[in-house]
Design an enzyme around this catalytic site. Structure first.
Site, PDB file in Angstrom:
ATOM      1  N   ASP A   5       1.335  12.659 -11.025  1.00 43.21           N
ATOM      2  CA  ASP A   5       1.438  11.202 -10.937  1.00 43.21           C
ATOM      3  C   ASP A   5       2.867  10.832 -11.298  1.00 43.21           C
ATOM      4  O   ASP A   5       3.653  11.689 -11.719  1.00 43.21           O
ATOM      5  CB  ASP A   5       0.434  10.541 -11.893  1.00 43.21           C
ATOM      6  CG  ASP A   5       0.433   9.023 -11.793  1.00 43.21           C
ATOM      7  OD1 ASP A   5       0.598   8.512 -10.671  1.00 43.21           O
ATOM      8  OD2 ASP A   5       0.285   8.343 -12.826  1.00 43.21           O
ATOM      9  N   SER A   6       3.180   9.557 -11.191  1.00 42.00           N
ATOM     10  CA  SER A   6       4.498   9.106 -11.614  1.00 42.00           C
ATOM     11  C   SER A   6       4.612   9.055 -13.132  1.00 42.00           C
ATOM     12  O   SER A   6       5.712   9.097 -13.673  1.00 42.00           O
ATOM     13  CB  SER A   6       4.793   7.721 -11.022  1.00 42.00           C
ATOM     14  OG  SER A   6       3.822   6.784 -11.454  1.00 42.00           O
ATOM     15  N   TYR A  51       6.519   4.367  -8.862  1.00 41.79           N
ATOM     16  CA  TYR A  51       6.528   4.706  -7.444  1.00 41.79           C
ATOM     17  C   TYR A  51       6.285   3.480  -6.552  1.00 41.79           C
ATOM     18  O   TYR A  51       6.573   3.509  -5.364  1.00 41.79           O
ATOM     19  CB  TYR A  51       5.433   5.731  -7.144  1.00 41.79           C
ATOM     20  CG  TYR A  51       5.816   7.179  -7.358  1.00 41.79           C
ATOM     21  CD1 TYR A  51       6.988   7.549  -8.009  1.00 41.79           C
ATOM     22  CD2 TYR A  51       4.975   8.192  -6.902  1.00 41.79           C
ATOM     23  CE1 TYR A  51       7.311   8.883  -8.194  1.00 41.79           C
ATOM     24  CE2 TYR A  51       5.292   9.533  -7.078  1.00 41.79           C
ATOM     25  CZ  TYR A  51       6.459   9.872  -7.724  1.00 41.79           C
ATOM     26  OH  TYR A  51       6.773  11.194  -7.897  1.00 41.79           O
ATOM     27  N   GLY A  52       5.704   2.433  -7.110  1.00 40.62           N
ATOM     28  CA  GLY A  52       5.206   1.329  -6.294  1.00 40.62           C
ATOM     29  C   GLY A  52       6.243   0.579  -5.498  1.00 40.62           C
ATOM     30  O   GLY A  52       5.912  -0.072  -4.504  1.00 40.62           O
ATOM     31  N   CYS A  61      -2.214   9.831  -7.886  1.00 42.29           N
ATOM     32  CA  CYS A  61      -1.353   8.673  -7.672  1.00 42.29           C
ATOM     33  C   CYS A  61      -1.753   8.057  -6.344  1.00 42.29           C
ATOM     34  O   CYS A  61      -1.642   8.700  -5.304  1.00 42.29           O
ATOM     35  CB  CYS A  61       0.113   9.107  -7.655  1.00 42.29           C
ATOM     36  SG  CYS A  61       1.260   7.810  -7.147  1.00 42.29           S
ATOM     37  N   ASN A  62      -2.242   6.821  -6.397  1.00 40.32           N
ATOM     38  CA  ASN A  62      -2.681   6.166  -5.169  1.00 40.32           C
ATOM     39  C   ASN A  62      -1.529   5.899  -4.216  1.00 40.32           C
ATOM     40  O   ASN A  62      -1.686   5.989  -2.999  1.00 40.32           O
ATOM     41  CB  ASN A  62      -3.382   4.848  -5.511  1.00 40.32           C
ATOM     42  CG  ASN A  62      -4.771   5.041  -6.067  1.00 40.32           C
ATOM     43  OD1 ASN A  62      -5.745   5.088  -5.332  1.00 40.32           O
ATOM     44  ND2 ASN A  62      -4.875   5.150  -7.383  1.00 40.32           N
ATOM     45  N   THR A  63      -0.357   5.569  -4.766  1.00 38.46           N
ATOM     46  CA  THR A  63       0.785   5.257  -3.907  1.00 38.46           C
ATOM     47  C   THR A  63       1.180   6.461  -3.061  1.00 38.46           C
ATOM     48  O   THR A  63       1.353   6.356  -1.842  1.00 38.46           O
ATOM     49  CB  THR A  63       1.974   4.772  -4.749  1.00 38.46           C
ATOM     50  OG1 THR A  63       1.584   3.623  -5.510  1.00 38.46           O
ATOM     51  CG2 THR A  63       3.153   4.410  -3.868  1.00 38.46           C
ATOM     52  N   CYS A 117      -4.747   2.026  -8.425  1.00 40.93           N
ATOM     53  CA  CYS A 117      -3.641   2.748  -9.065  1.00 40.93           C
ATOM     54  C   CYS A 117      -4.226   3.397 -10.305  1.00 40.93           C
ATOM     55  O   CYS A 117      -4.936   2.737 -11.073  1.00 40.93           O
ATOM     56  CB  CYS A 117      -2.514   1.788  -9.435  1.00 40.93           C
ATOM     57  SG  CYS A 117      -1.213   2.522 -10.466  1.00 40.93           S
ATOM     58  N   THR A 118      -3.970   4.681 -10.503  1.00 44.52           N
ATOM     59  CA  THR A 118      -4.608   5.390 -11.620  1.00 44.52           C
ATOM     60  C   THR A 118      -4.195   4.824 -12.971  1.00 44.52           C
ATOM     61  O   THR A 118      -4.946   4.930 -13.942  1.00 44.52           O
ATOM     62  CB  THR A 118      -4.301   6.900 -11.571  1.00 44.52           C
ATOM     63  OG1 THR A 118      -2.900   7.107 -11.373  1.00 44.52           O
ATOM     64  CG2 THR A 118      -5.084   7.580 -10.458  1.00 44.52           C
ATOM     65  N   HIS A 119      -3.021   4.209 -13.053  1.00 45.97           N
ATOM     66  CA  HIS A 119      -2.617   3.579 -14.311  1.00 45.97           C
ATOM     67  C   HIS A 119      -3.595   2.480 -14.736  1.00 45.97           C
ATOM     68  O   HIS A 119      -3.795   2.250 -15.932  1.00 45.97           O
ATOM     69  CB  HIS A 119      -1.227   2.943 -14.169  1.00 45.97           C
ATOM     70  CG  HIS A 119      -0.086   3.881 -14.353  1.00 45.97           C
ATOM     71  ND1 HIS A 119       0.338   4.740 -13.361  1.00 45.97           N
ATOM     72  CD2 HIS A 119       0.738   4.091 -15.419  1.00 45.97           C
ATOM     73  CE1 HIS A 119       1.383   5.429 -13.801  1.00 45.97           C
ATOM     74  NE2 HIS A 119       1.639   5.063 -15.040  1.00 45.97           N
TER      75      HIS A 119
END
Length: 279
Positions: A13-14, A45-46, A76-78, A185-187
């Site tokens: 992920d970021s 990343y967004g 990471c969805n992005t 978004c995983t965050h």
């Protein structure tokens, strides 16, 4: 690569967001060894261009393959929205993304679906397309939430300012009468307490992390790659500051991990296997 069963699963992920996927893996696949990489030097990343994101993921996958992973989960969805198809065509290692499992999870819960995500994920239309493909009768509303990741990475989850921002972002979705909300978004799972304090009780929250881990288990079973032995300690690496990530991750992991720094720009020359760290 030898016996694939005992090789680790790679997660990236970021930043801290992928820890939601890591914890789901711990719960559902506790026997698997895991390498976790956070690209903290290039967070968030967004707001990156598709070209930048694809190159970042190429570098991460190149490094992951050098570590001998048997599978990679894009936590990471992005990057899942932008880079998954390109990366799958370029690398031999199986790569799983969040979008399709998350979309299927969403349509299993409701028909009026809100998606909160980064600007890049919203712009890609990946969730809307996947949800409508899974259920053409669904209605989808997307909301970019660019403030969320910086607030989470700064550990401002319980800040009153954060709640005001979350309320502002959710309000247009609530006005549409959503019955399901996707953490795109995983965050954002780290904000679940704040989010659920704002949502009506009937709105179901869908965390794609849970669904991608189920997909990971199915893939491992299909390939005959489930680890029959005890796992190695989880290995953590970042592209930015290891100490900063370790401190931030402590609250989500319950302990402070040892974290290695990786210079992705020199990874092709220096992609030697990580030393095992405590996890």
């Amino acid at each position: 690569m030898g016996n694939q069963q005992q090789h680790p699963i790679g997660i990236f992920d970021s930043g801290l967001g992928g820890i939601t996927v890591l914890r789901a893996l711990y719960r559902q696949l506790p026997q698997e060894s895991i390498i976790y990489f956070a690209d903290t030097a290039r967070l968030p990343y967004g707001d990156r261009s598709p070209e930048e994101l694809i190159q970042y993921v190429r570098e991460i996958l190149t490094w992951m393959e050098a570590q001998g992973v048997k599978m990679v989960v894009m936590a990471c969805n992005t990057s899942s929205a932008i880079a998954l198809d390109v990366i799958r065509s370029e690398f031999k290692t199986p790569v799983l993304g969040l979008i399709l499992p998350g979309a299927r999870g969403a349509v299993s819960q409701g028909k009026r679906i809100g998606v909160i995500a980064t600007q890049a994920t919203v712009n890609s239309g990946a969730y809307e397309n996947a949800i409508l493909e899974a259920n053409p009768e669904a209605a989808v509303w997307q909301m970019p939430c660019p403030e969320f990741v910086p607030l989470i990475e700064a550990n401002r989850i319980n800040d009153p300012h954060t709640k005001r921002i979350v309320q502002k972002r959710l309000q247009p979705l609530l006005e549409q009468g959503i019955d399901t909300l996707v953490y795109g978004c995983t965050h954002y799972r780290h904000l679940s307490g704040v989010i659920q304090s704002i949502l009506p009780s009937h709105v179901i929250c869908v965390d794609p992390a849970e669904y991608v881990v189920s997909a990971t288990e199915q893939e491992l079973e299909l390939m005959g790659w489930k680890n029959p032995q005890s796992p190695l300690p989880t290995r953590f690496a970042v592209s930015g500051c290891p100490d900063q990530f370790a401190q931030s991750a402590k609250g989500w992991l319950g302990h402070q991990p040892l974290v290695e720094q990786v210079d992705l720009k020199n990874l092709i020359m220096n992609a030697s296997p990580l030393s095992i760290t405590n996890g």
